[in-house]
Scaffold this active site. Structure first.
Site, PDB file in Angstrom:
ATOM      1  CE  LYS A  15      87.402  24.684  15.809  1.00 37.27           C
ATOM      2  NZ  LYS A  15      86.501  25.760  16.289  1.00 37.27           N
ATOM      3  CD  GLU A  40      94.649  19.837  19.155  1.00 42.73           C
ATOM      4  OE1 GLU A  40      95.482  19.178  18.492  1.00 42.73           O
ATOM      5  OE2 GLU A  40      94.266  20.981  18.833  1.00 42.73           O
ATOM      6  CB  SER A  68      83.528  32.090  14.016  1.00 39.86           C
ATOM      7  OG  SER A  68      82.918  32.041  15.296  1.00 39.86           O
TER       8      SER A  68
END
Ligand SMILES: *Cc1c(COP(=O)(O)O)cnc(C)c1O
Length: 397
Positions: free
Chosen positions: A91, A113, A377
């Site tokens: 991310k 969010e 990830s």
């Protein structure tokens, strides 16, 4: 398949597009302009690359999971180590890229969010780095469930806004953030968390995650001397998967495999697998909904995969049969989490464990000459409580 993402103007076959409220069109146009500027300005791209290197810790290595591969007695499993990235997951790539755009647009603050908190933490990190105040919208239910993550965001200087409406979780947090954006569009940048949403977000997030695949392709060529037979990644919204897939689109010998959460077998998050053609959060894709088009809550033990929509890029790749999509049960993901931790000394994120589980299934049916590349990830420290609860309830470990 040629790389279809750029220059498609946000339409990928019958998927994608920009179906946002009219009030948002001017600001979406400004995001588009900022992104075009980024693509045409080598200096901005260098700044992004430099941030990825010195702030986030790129390049991340690839690693041969030898113990696991040998114990399965089949294909070689290689891992792209996004778990080693600053923040503990892929991310970080996305938020650094978008924070640059926000700065170029003259935004005064960032909003986002978050469900489990991971995207909120990443946004708060980027906000601190770029000196942009951050507001994170989060359902009250999630705030209770994710106390430590709320504290992390606050420590990084972000304000966490509690969302009381609807199911008090991710879907409503997105709606509330969109409402806020419409009301404050001049000074606000909305940090989208995955490769979904209205154009230009799918293309833009894919661009900022592209580095995963570019590095991995080069690294595997260097270490093994050839391309992998299959590339696997978990799919929530689809950003880490498109990040690694992109670099292999033109390599027709390389199979691309996205892995969705099959939940407990009844309630699930198989958006590509079982969703219908529809519109959610501003673009056409596949959506989990009932016969009246009402969105159904998805389910996965892994909070990061618990999203009822999916990137239009993946809906398109499936339709074109360039990628295939598999489902992994909660139970299989937890077992892969435990097995991988023990075998390799690396604790994988529960999200990534879905991709690992699929890779392990396939590896044992293949010969030792095959090579599977899995995008790890993120790291799994955040998931320990979920895992221990699950093991206790189900007599595992
Ligand atoms: C958020 C998250 C995901 C799911 O998001 P995508 O957009 O599908 O990549 C997967 N893995 C980890 C570790 C995450 O934090």
């Amino acid at each position: 398949m040629k790389n279809f993402i750029e220059n498609a103007h946000g339409r990928f076959g019958r998927y994608g597009g920009c179906f946002a409220p009219e009030l948002l069109q001017p600001i979406l146009n400004r995001v588009k302009e900022a992104f075009e500027k980024f693509k045409n300005t080598p200096k901005l791209q260098q700044e992004f690359d430099e941030l990825l290197e010195s702030f986030a810790g790129r390049p991340t290595p690839i690693y041969f999971a030898q113990n696991l591969s040998e114990s399965l007695g089949g294909a070689q499993i290689w891992i792209k180590r996004e778990d080693l990235l600053h923040g503990g997951a892929h991310k970080t790539n996305n938020v650094l890229g978008q924070a640059l755009l926000a700065r170029e647009m003259g935004a005064k603050f960032l909003i986002a969010e978050t469900g489990a908190g991971q995207h909120g933490i990443a946004t708060a990190m980027a906000g601190a780095k770029f000196k942009l105040p951050v507001k994170i919208f989060m359902g009250t239910k999630d705030i209770e469930r994710q106390k430590v993550n709320v504290e992390r965001m606050q420590l990084l200087g972000a304000e966490v806004v509690s969302v009381e409406s609807g199911s008090k979780s991710l879907k409503d947090a997105i709606n509330e953030a969109m409402r806020f954006w419409i009301a404050h569009s001049q000074e606000t940048y909305y940090m989208f968390g995955t490769a979904a949403g209205p154009h230009p977000f799918p293309e833009l997030v894919a661009r900022f995650q592209k580095v995963i695949g570019v590095e991995a392709r080069e690294q595997i060529l260097k270490k093994v001397g050839r391309l992998p037979d299959e590339v696997l990644a978990c799919v929530g919204g689809g950003s880490n998967a498109i990040g690694i897939f992109q670099a292999f689109l033109e390599d027709s010998s390389v199979k691309l495999v996205g892995v969705e959460p099959a939940g407990d077998g009844i309630k699930h998050g198989l958006t590509i697998g079982k969703g219908k053609y529809g519109c959610l959060h501003g673009s056409l894709s596949k959506v989990n909904c009932d016969e009246h088009g009402q969105i159904e809550e998805s389910h996965s033990i892994s909070a990061g995969l618990d999203y009822p929509g999916v990137s239009p890029l993946h809906a398109f790749l499936e339709e074109e049969m360039r990628a295939e999509y598999a489902g992994i049960l909660d139970d299989e993901a937890v077992r892969a989490f435990l097995d991988f931790s023990k075998a390799e000394g690396i604790i994988p994120a529960l999200e990534s464990s879905h991709a690992l589980a699929e890779a392990m299934k396939r590896a044992s049916t293949y010969g030792t000459d095959k090579i599977l590349l899995v995008n790890l990830s993120g790291r799994g420290d955040k998931d320990l409580h979920t895992i221990f609860d699950y093991c206790e309830k189900n007599g595992l470990r």
